[in-house]
Structures are given as C-alpha cells and as structure tokens.
Design an enzyme around this catalytic site. Structure first.
Site, PDB file in Angstrom:
ATOM      1  N   ILE A 192       0.907  72.802 -79.299  1.00 57.38           N
ATOM      2  CA  ILE A 192       1.555  71.970 -80.310  1.00 57.38           C
ATOM      3  C   ILE A 192       2.768  72.652 -80.932  1.00 57.38           C
ATOM      4  O   ILE A 192       3.521  72.026 -81.679  1.00 57.38           O
ATOM      5  CB  ILE A 192       0.509  71.586 -81.380  1.00 57.38           C
ATOM      6  CG1 ILE A 192       0.821  70.252 -82.030  1.00 57.38           C
ATOM      7  CG2 ILE A 192       0.370  72.687 -82.439  1.00 57.38           C
ATOM      8  CD1 ILE A 192      -0.365  69.652 -82.750  1.00 57.38           C
ATOM      9  N   GLY A 193       2.951  73.948 -80.640  1.00 51.80           N
ATOM     10  CA  GLY A 193       4.110  74.656 -81.173  1.00 51.80           C
ATOM     11  C   GLY A 193       3.769  75.802 -82.103  1.00 51.80           C
ATOM     12  O   GLY A 193       4.638  76.253 -82.864  1.00 51.80           O
TER      13      GLY A 193
ATOM     14  N   TYR B 181       5.954  78.851 -81.422  1.00 46.27           N
ATOM     15  CA  TYR B 181       7.336  78.542 -81.799  1.00 46.27           C
ATOM     16  C   TYR B 181       7.512  78.696 -83.308  1.00 46.27           C
ATOM     17  O   TYR B 181       8.492  79.299 -83.786  1.00 46.27           O
ATOM     18  CB  TYR B 181       7.659  77.116 -81.348  1.00 46.27           C
ATOM     19  CG  TYR B 181       9.130  76.773 -81.328  1.00 46.27           C
ATOM     20  CD1 TYR B 181      10.028  77.477 -80.527  1.00 46.27           C
ATOM     21  CD2 TYR B 181       9.619  75.721 -82.097  1.00 46.27           C
ATOM     22  CE1 TYR B 181      11.370  77.146 -80.496  1.00 46.27           C
ATOM     23  CE2 TYR B 181      10.954  75.386 -82.075  1.00 46.27           C
ATOM     24  CZ  TYR B 181      11.833  76.098 -81.280  1.00 46.27           C
ATOM     25  OH  TYR B 181      13.162  75.772 -81.255  1.00 46.27           O
TER      26      TYR B 181
ATOM     27  N   LYS C  44      -1.587  87.839 -82.082  1.00 51.00           N
ATOM     28  CA  LYS C  44      -2.198  86.700 -81.380  1.00 51.00           C
ATOM     29  C   LYS C  44      -3.371  87.285 -80.598  1.00 51.00           C
ATOM     30  O   LYS C  44      -3.259  87.566 -79.400  1.00 51.00           O
ATOM     31  CB  LYS C  44      -1.202  86.000 -80.455  1.00 51.00           C
ATOM     32  CG  LYS C  44      -1.778  84.727 -79.836  1.00 51.00           C
ATOM     33  CD  LYS C  44      -0.754  83.984 -79.002  1.00 51.00           C
ATOM     34  CE  LYS C  44      -1.377  82.775 -78.301  1.00 51.00           C
ATOM     35  NZ  LYS C  44      -1.784  81.717 -79.251  1.00 51.00           N
TER      36      LYS C  44
ATOM     37  N   ASP D  23       3.320  83.687 -74.778  1.00 50.95           N
ATOM     38  CA  ASP D  23       3.346  83.620 -76.245  1.00 50.95           C
ATOM     39  C   ASP D  23       3.395  85.006 -76.861  1.00 50.95           C
ATOM     40  O   ASP D  23       4.102  85.244 -77.846  1.00 50.95           O
ATOM     41  CB  ASP D  23       2.107  82.880 -76.761  1.00 50.95           C
ATOM     42  CG  ASP D  23       2.113  81.401 -76.422  1.00 50.95           C
ATOM     43  OD1 ASP D  23       3.155  80.904 -75.960  1.00 50.95           O
ATOM     44  OD2 ASP D  23       1.076  80.749 -76.617  1.00 50.95           O
TER      45      ASP D  23
ATOM     46  N   GLY E  11      -3.655  81.581 -84.127  1.00 46.84           N
ATOM     47  CA  GLY E  11      -4.912  81.201 -83.512  1.00 46.84           C
ATOM     48  C   GLY E  11      -4.760  80.816 -82.051  1.00 46.84           C
ATOM     49  O   GLY E  11      -3.697  80.990 -81.440  1.00 46.84           O
TER      50      GLY E  11
ATOM     51  N   GLY F  75      -5.378  77.559 -79.429  1.00 47.96           N
ATOM     52  CA  GLY F  75      -5.688  76.142 -79.340  1.00 47.96           C
ATOM     53  C   GLY F  75      -5.619  75.461 -80.689  1.00 47.96           C
ATOM     54  O   GLY F  75      -4.862  75.859 -81.577  1.00 47.96           O
TER      55      GLY F  75
ATOM     56  N   GLU G 234       8.625  69.603 -83.777  1.00 46.27           N
ATOM     57  CA  GLU G 234       9.025  68.418 -83.024  1.00 46.27           C
ATOM     58  C   GLU G 234       8.542  68.488 -81.579  1.00 46.27           C
ATOM     59  O   GLU G 234       8.794  69.454 -80.859  1.00 46.27           O
ATOM     60  CB  GLU G 234      10.542  68.254 -83.055  1.00 46.27           C
ATOM     61  CG  GLU G 234      11.019  66.944 -82.460  1.00 46.27           C
ATOM     62  CD  GLU G 234      12.514  66.747 -82.609  1.00 46.27           C
ATOM     63  OE1 GLU G 234      12.974  65.594 -82.497  1.00 46.27           O
ATOM     64  OE2 GLU G 234      13.225  67.741 -82.838  1.00 46.27           O
TER      65      GLU G 234
END
Length: 222
Positions: free
Chosen positions: A13-14, A17, A37, A55, A123, A125, A183
């Site tokens: 979902i970002g 980012y 992470k 990531d 996190g 997921g 977005e």
C-alpha cells in the site's frame, strides 16, 4: 528519542514509500533517524541485483546508510525469499518467527537510539496480517506500545479499508499518530479519498503523499 511504527491498512500500500519519505524529511531537518523493517518477505538475497530495489535497500538509502551486510542485518534480520505472509514464507524455508523475539529485538534497537534520534519501525503487510503462527502486526504493535502511523491507499475501496483499520486501532487502544494516504497506481482520487477520511474520521490527522513526491509534509514525529 521518538518511536513511530508505520503500519498499513493493506498489503503493498506504500508503507516503505512513506517511511522513506519521512526519513528523508527528518534528515533534511537536521534530525537523526534509525530505520527498521525487521521482517520482510519476497526479497532477493543480499548480493543479488534485485536486492537494490528491495524495501530494506530503499529505507537504508533514505536514512543515508550504505546497503551492505552489516546495515541490512541491522535493519531487516528476518528476510525471506517467498512473496508470502511472513509466517508462511518462514515455513517455506524451514524457519519460524516468534513474536517475542521480534519485540525483544525492536526494544533493544529502541534502547540503543541516541537522544533526539527518531526510530521508524515499518511493519509487514497490513495491520491484521499474520507475522507469526499466532500473532499479527497488531499484536506486534500492542507489545511495543508505541504510536502508529497508518498508511492507506487511494484505490477504490481504500476508504473502507482505512476506516476499518482506524476502528481496530481505536478499539485496541493503540495510539494513532496519523494517517498518510499514499496515492495508488490505480487511484480513485487522492483528494476524494482524503476528503472522505476526514469526514468519517474527523479526529485523525490525515495527510497525503502523491505519486512521484519524495517529501512528506504535514507529519511530525511524536
């Protein structure tokens, strides 16, 4: 020292980012930042070309750190190659993840943070995604007892997912620091999504991160 947990209203979902943008914002303001992470699945092995787009690598670069073995291990000790939920990805490799170990690892890193340093924990997921055989991201959050920054999307249905996540967070007495709408590729409208969230979650601090933007405005650390 401040700690902020970045959780998602869904998967892909970002979160990274947003976490990377927040790390860059903190550094640009002269602050020190530590990015974590701890659990990541669907990641190439360190040293393979694809790892540079992972990531973990994105977060390390945002924090101004080299993507080498020492920093990768310090950011993401639980790495799995299968693109599955962490518990399933670990099982596919004959390994396991225990919530107590993850929580203890996070607490040690938090305790080692320097005065004035911000610790960003991303996190895995969505908020209710399993991370072990018997625990979800929400359980992880509750054990750490830190503030959460919820990342939502702007795809069709994102408002429902975000509001559901907010209600779960409130019901479990987790400290909601704010919501960032990242977005989506197939967006139903960034401004429209934010407007709906502000109408139905008026007490939440909501900000946006448009595609292509690298700076995150409107979010302060706790």
């Amino acid at each position: 020292m401040s700690v902020l947990f970045i959780a998602g209203a869904g998967t892909d979902i970002g979160k990274t980012y947003v976490t990377a943008a927040l790390a860059r914002q903190l550094r640009a303001g002269g602050g020190a930042v530590r990015v974590l992470k701890p659990i990541i699945s669907g990641v190439a092995a360190l040293g393979e070309p694809d790892f540079a787009a992972s990531d973990t690598a994105v977060l390390l670069r945002a924090a101004g750190l080299p993507v080498d073995e020492a920093h990768v291990d310090a950011c993401s000790p639980w790495r799995f190659t299968a693109p599955l939920a962490p518990d399933r990805a670990a099982a596919a490799e004959g390994r396991s993840v225990r919530l107590s170990e993850v929580v203890d690892w996070c607490r040690i890193r938090i305790a080692r943070a320097a005065p004035g340093e911000t610790v960003l924990i991303e996190g895995a997921g969505g908020l209710m995604s399993p991370v072990t055989q018997d625990a979800t991201v929400l359980d992880w959050l509750l054990a750490l007892d830190c503030r959460v920054l919820l990342v939502a999307g702007s795809y069709l249905g994102a408002v429902s997912h975000a509001l559901t996540a907010i209600e779960v967070i409130k019901a479990r007495c987790v400290k909601l620091h704010g919501v960032v709408v990242s977005e989506s590729v197939e967006s139903a409208g960034l401004a429209e999504t934010i407007d709906a969230l502000r109408r139905f979650a008026p007490t939440a601090a909501i900000s946006a991160l448009a595609r292509g933007e690298t700076a995150l405005a409107g979010v302060t650390v706790p």
